[in-house]
Structure formats: C-alpha cells, structure tokens
Design a protein around this motif. Structure first.
Motif, PDB file in Angstrom:
ATOM      1  N   PRO A  30     -13.917  -3.509  -3.026  1.00 42.51           N
ATOM      2  CA  PRO A  30     -12.859  -3.102  -2.168  1.00 42.51           C
ATOM      3  C   PRO A  30     -11.384  -3.346  -2.314  1.00 42.51           C
ATOM      4  CG  PRO A  30     -15.069  -2.254  -1.034  1.00 42.51           C
ATOM      5  CD  PRO A  30     -14.878  -3.280  -1.212  1.00 42.51           C
ATOM      6  N   MET A  31     -10.602  -2.828  -2.485  1.00 39.54           N
ATOM      7  CA  MET A  31      -9.102  -3.290  -2.845  1.00 39.54           C
ATOM      8  C   MET A  31      -8.671  -4.120  -1.000  1.00 39.54           C
ATOM      9  SD  MET A  31      -5.394  -2.383  -4.275  1.00 39.54           S
ATOM     10  CE  MET A  31      -5.879  -2.049  -5.014  1.00 39.54           C
ATOM     11  N   GLY A  32      -8.892  -3.547  -0.062  1.00 31.21           N
ATOM     12  CA  GLY A  32      -8.343  -3.211   1.330  1.00 31.21           C
ATOM     13  C   GLY A  32      -9.335  -4.954   1.084  1.00 31.21           C
ATOM     14  N   PHE A  33     -10.433  -5.421   1.300  1.00 39.49           N
ATOM     15  CA  PHE A  33     -10.313  -7.117   1.351  1.00 39.49           C
ATOM     16  C   PHE A  33     -10.337  -8.044   0.993  1.00 39.49           C
ATOM     17  CE2 PHE A  33     -13.981  -4.015   2.519  1.00 39.49           C
ATOM     18  CZ  PHE A  33     -14.669  -4.786   3.630  1.00 39.49           C
ATOM     19  N   TRP A  34      -8.957  -7.542  -0.649  1.00 30.57           N
ATOM     20  CA  TRP A  34      -8.440  -8.737  -1.343  1.00 30.57           C
ATOM     21  C   TRP A  34      -7.147  -8.683  -1.284  1.00 30.57           C
ATOM     22  CZ3 TRP A  34      -6.974  -7.682  -5.833  1.00 30.57           C
ATOM     23  CH2 TRP A  34      -7.490  -6.487  -6.642  1.00 30.57           C
ATOM     24  N   ALA A  35      -6.404  -7.767  -0.941  1.00 30.56           N
ATOM     25  CA  ALA A  35      -5.317  -7.151  -1.612  1.00 30.56           C
ATOM     26  C   ALA A  35      -4.816  -6.823   0.143  1.00 30.56           C
ATOM     27  CB  ALA A  35      -5.238  -6.841  -2.739  1.00 30.56           C
ATOM     28  N   ILE A  36      -2.978  -7.175  -0.228  1.00 31.18           N
ATOM     29  CA  ILE A  36      -1.976  -6.598   1.058  1.00 31.18           C
ATOM     30  C   ILE A  36      -1.684  -4.994   0.445  1.00 31.18           C
ATOM     31  CG2 ILE A  36      -0.196  -6.994   2.679  1.00 31.18           C
ATOM     32  CD1 ILE A  36      -0.665 -10.099   2.425  1.00 31.18           C
ATOM     33  N   PRO A  37      -1.824  -4.391   1.901  1.00 31.34           N
ATOM     34  CA  PRO A  37      -1.763  -2.485   0.840  1.00 31.34           C
ATOM     35  C   PRO A  37      -0.619  -2.294   0.749  1.00 31.34           C
ATOM     36  CG  PRO A  37      -3.164  -2.569   2.951  1.00 31.34           C
ATOM     37  CD  PRO A  37      -2.887  -3.917   2.685  1.00 31.34           C
ATOM     38  N   SER A  38       0.671  -2.235  -0.572  1.00 28.80           N
ATOM     39  CA  SER A  38       1.766  -2.239  -0.804  1.00 28.80           C
ATOM     40  C   SER A  38       2.178  -0.482   0.402  1.00 28.80           C
ATOM     41  CB  SER A  38       2.310  -1.662  -1.942  1.00 28.80           C
ATOM     42  OG  SER A  38       1.058  -0.378  -2.467  1.00 28.80           O
ATOM     43  N   ARG A  39       3.615  -0.925   0.821  1.00 32.45           N
ATOM     44  CA  ARG A  39       3.578   0.367   1.342  1.00 32.45           C
ATOM     45  C   ARG A  39       3.900   1.636   0.691  1.00 32.45           C
ATOM     46  NH1 ARG A  39      10.901  -1.806   2.139  1.00 32.45           N
ATOM     47  NH2 ARG A  39       9.848  -3.274   3.355  1.00 32.45           N
ATOM     48  N   SER A  40       3.824   1.848  -0.744  1.00 32.76           N
ATOM     49  CA  SER A  40       3.156   3.270  -1.407  1.00 32.76           C
ATOM     50  C   SER A  40       1.994   3.820  -0.956  1.00 32.76           C
ATOM     51  CB  SER A  40       2.838   2.911  -2.340  1.00 32.76           C
ATOM     52  OG  SER A  40       2.953   1.966  -3.564  1.00 32.76           O
ATOM     53  N   GLN A  41       0.951   2.797  -0.669  1.00 29.99           N
ATOM     54  CA  GLN A  41      -0.551   2.516   0.099  1.00 29.99           C
ATOM     55  C   GLN A  41      -0.691   3.121   1.336  1.00 29.99           C
ATOM     56  OE1 GLN A  41      -2.165  -1.045  -1.517  1.00 29.99           O
ATOM     57  NE2 GLN A  41      -2.679  -0.713  -2.964  1.00 29.99           N
ATOM     58  N   VAL A  43       1.725   4.463   3.127  1.00 30.32           N
ATOM     59  CA  VAL A  43       2.208   6.058   3.117  1.00 30.32           C
ATOM     60  C   VAL A  43       1.036   6.720   3.168  1.00 30.32           C
ATOM     61  CG1 VAL A  43       4.018   7.376   2.398  1.00 30.32           C
ATOM     62  CG2 VAL A  43       4.483   5.760   2.943  1.00 30.32           C
ATOM     63  N   TRP A  44       0.685   6.467   1.238  1.00 30.32           N
ATOM     64  CA  TRP A  44      -0.616   7.636   1.202  1.00 30.32           C
ATOM     65  C   TRP A  44      -1.495   7.614   2.456  1.00 30.32           C
ATOM     66  CZ3 TRP A  44      -0.953  11.298  -1.950  1.00 30.32           C
ATOM     67  CH2 TRP A  44      -1.847  12.025  -2.525  1.00 30.32           C
ATOM     68  N   SER A  45      -1.740   6.473   2.746  1.00 31.54           N
ATOM     69  CA  SER A  45      -3.323   6.465   4.115  1.00 31.54           C
ATOM     70  C   SER A  45      -2.363   6.764   4.568  1.00 31.54           C
ATOM     71  CB  SER A  45      -3.747   5.120   4.208  1.00 31.54           C
ATOM     72  OG  SER A  45      -4.495   4.795   5.129  1.00 31.54           O
ATOM     73  N   PHE A  46      -1.212   7.224   4.988  1.00 29.96           N
ATOM     74  CA  PHE A  46      -0.582   7.855   6.699  1.00 29.96           C
ATOM     75  C   PHE A  46      -1.023   8.770   6.238  1.00 29.96           C
ATOM     76  CE2 PHE A  46       2.471  10.429   9.017  1.00 29.96           C
ATOM     77  CZ  PHE A  46       2.492   9.482  10.096  1.00 29.96           C
ATOM     78  N   VAL A  47      -0.551   9.292   4.891  1.00 28.54           N
ATOM     79  CA  VAL A  47      -0.395  11.157   5.177  1.00 28.54           C
ATOM     80  C   VAL A  47      -2.099  11.455   4.731  1.00 28.54           C
ATOM     81  CG1 VAL A  47       0.181  13.370   2.520  1.00 28.54           C
ATOM     82  CG2 VAL A  47       1.134  11.278   3.647  1.00 28.54           C
ATOM     83  N   LEU A  48      -2.716  10.426   3.938  1.00 34.08           N
ATOM     84  CA  LEU A  48      -4.591  11.950   3.959  1.00 34.08           C
ATOM     85  C   LEU A  48      -4.943  11.422   5.957  1.00 34.08           C
ATOM     86  CD1 LEU A  48      -6.176   9.218   1.162  1.00 34.08           C
ATOM     87  CD2 LEU A  48      -5.244  11.514   1.119  1.00 34.08           C
ATOM     88  N   LYS A  49      -4.673  10.634   6.890  1.00 28.93           N
ATOM     89  CA  LYS A  49      -5.456  10.531   7.785  1.00 28.93           C
ATOM     90  C   LYS A  49      -4.338  12.046   8.737  1.00 28.93           C
ATOM     91  CE  LYS A  49      -5.389   5.502   8.436  1.00 28.93           C
ATOM     92  NZ  LYS A  49      -5.222   4.454   9.205  1.00 28.93           N
TER      93      LYS A  49
END
Length: 219
Positions: A30-41, A43-49
C-alpha cells in the motif's frame, strides 16, 4: 536470441521483465507504507472519514446498510457529475437509466429486508403514532405511495439537477455566436459562475443522494 543459459540474466536481453519488475513491489505494498501522502490525498482521506462518521450516525445502532457502500455510492456519483463538467463528455448521471439503476436496487433491498426480517415493525411504520382510527386506512395508503415513489424521486432529483445546469451553460454558449464584445464578455463571466455553481451542485447532489439512501436504510 539466447547464446547460453545465463543470458536470461542479462539486462539488455529483456528490459521489460528485468527493470520494470523492480516496480511490482510498489503495486503490492500500500502507498501509505512507502510514500508520504500528498495534500490532495490528505484532503480526500479527511472527507472519507467525515462521510464515514456522518453515515454511521445516520444509520444508527441497527447498522442497516454499510457506510462503505454509501461512501462508494457518493464517490461514484460525484466522479460522474464532475466528469460531466468537461467539454464533450456525457454526464451519465443526468440520464434516468443510470440514476434509476442506482436508486432502485438499493431501495428494493431495504424494502425486502424490512418486510422479511422486520415484518411487524414495517407494518407499524405504515401508521404514524397518534393517528386517529378513522384516518388509519388513508395513512396506510399515503405511506405506501410515499415508499413506492422514493426511488423515482431519488433518480429524478439527481438527473434533473444535472440536466438543468448543463442546459443553462449550453443556452448561454449558443448566444455568444451573434453577440458583440461586451455581451460576449458578460456571457463568459456568467458561464464561469455557472461552472462554479455546477461544481457545487455535483458535490451537493452526490451527498443528497447518499444521505437520503442512508435515511431510507435507517428507517
């Protein structure tokens, strides 16, 4: 052409299978293990929560329906609404075939579940609390009709709101062919404002569709 058995390990013999194989781990992990989330990601994670909290609250303790299903429904409708804002792209959610296919199966599953598993509660729901005995047959009829037209109102609301904005943009765009410079500038400004409004409508209609589906499930 291989010259010996170990030529398969030569990077120049098969570039795709050797060098691109280094990237297959990025697909599995998964991307969360090897990449730093961008600002758009972020924001999208905040919206989903927030959507998960909202839908879980509306569903109540009975949990009739899954927040994951409703969040996926919101994302699907929003994606199609937003995609239709680009030129020469058909807005699928503006057609009743698509919107009705989204509303009808969900509504039918909720109705069948309630009448099979919770028959007494479903029958009691047809008569509101405190209804006079003389009005009970009429209230049952009214409640049945209101339940039957729910998928139609859901689909028509979504399709009509998406069609209305696109029609306004089309009508304004057709007026620019025979307009002078000042009128053309006003038409362009009006279209820009309508485009911003259409983006808001795309978000609002996605949220309204998913929220009403959640309320129907919680009932």
């Amino acid at each position: 052409m291989m010259t010996n058995l170990f030529s398969v390990f030569d990077p120049t013999s098969s570039i795709l299978t050797n060098w691109l194989s280094l990237l297959t781990g990025m697909i599995i992990i998964p991307m969360g293990f090897w990449a730093i989330p961008s600002r758009s990601q972020a924001v999208w994670s905040f919206v989903l929560k927030k959507l998960d909290q909202e839908f879980s609250t509306l569903l109540g303790p009975s949990k009739m329906g899954s927040p994951i299903l409703l969040i996926s429904l919101f994302i699907f409708i929003f994606y199609n609404n937003f995609l239709g804002l680009f030129p020469y792209i058909f807005t699928a959610t503006s057609h009743l075939v698509v919107s009705l296919c989204l509303a009808l199966p969900l509504w039918l599953s909720f109705i069948l579940f309630s009448w099979i598993k919770e028959t007494i509660h479903a029958l009691a729901h047809l008569v509101p609390l405190g209804t006079p005995p003389a009005l009970m047959p009429f209230m049952v009829l009214i409640e049945l009709i209101s339940n039957m037209i729910r998928p139609i109102t859901l689909s028509v609301r979504l399709a009509a709101n998406m069609i209305a904005g696109h029609l306004l943009l089309t009508l304004l765009g057709n007026q620019g062919l025979s307009a002078n410079l000042l009128t053309l500038f006003m038409i362009i400004m009006a279209q820009v404002l309508l485009l911003v409004l259409e983006f808001s409508v795309a978000i609002i209609q996605s949220y309204v569709f998913a929220t009403l589906t959640t309320l129907y499930a919680s009932e």
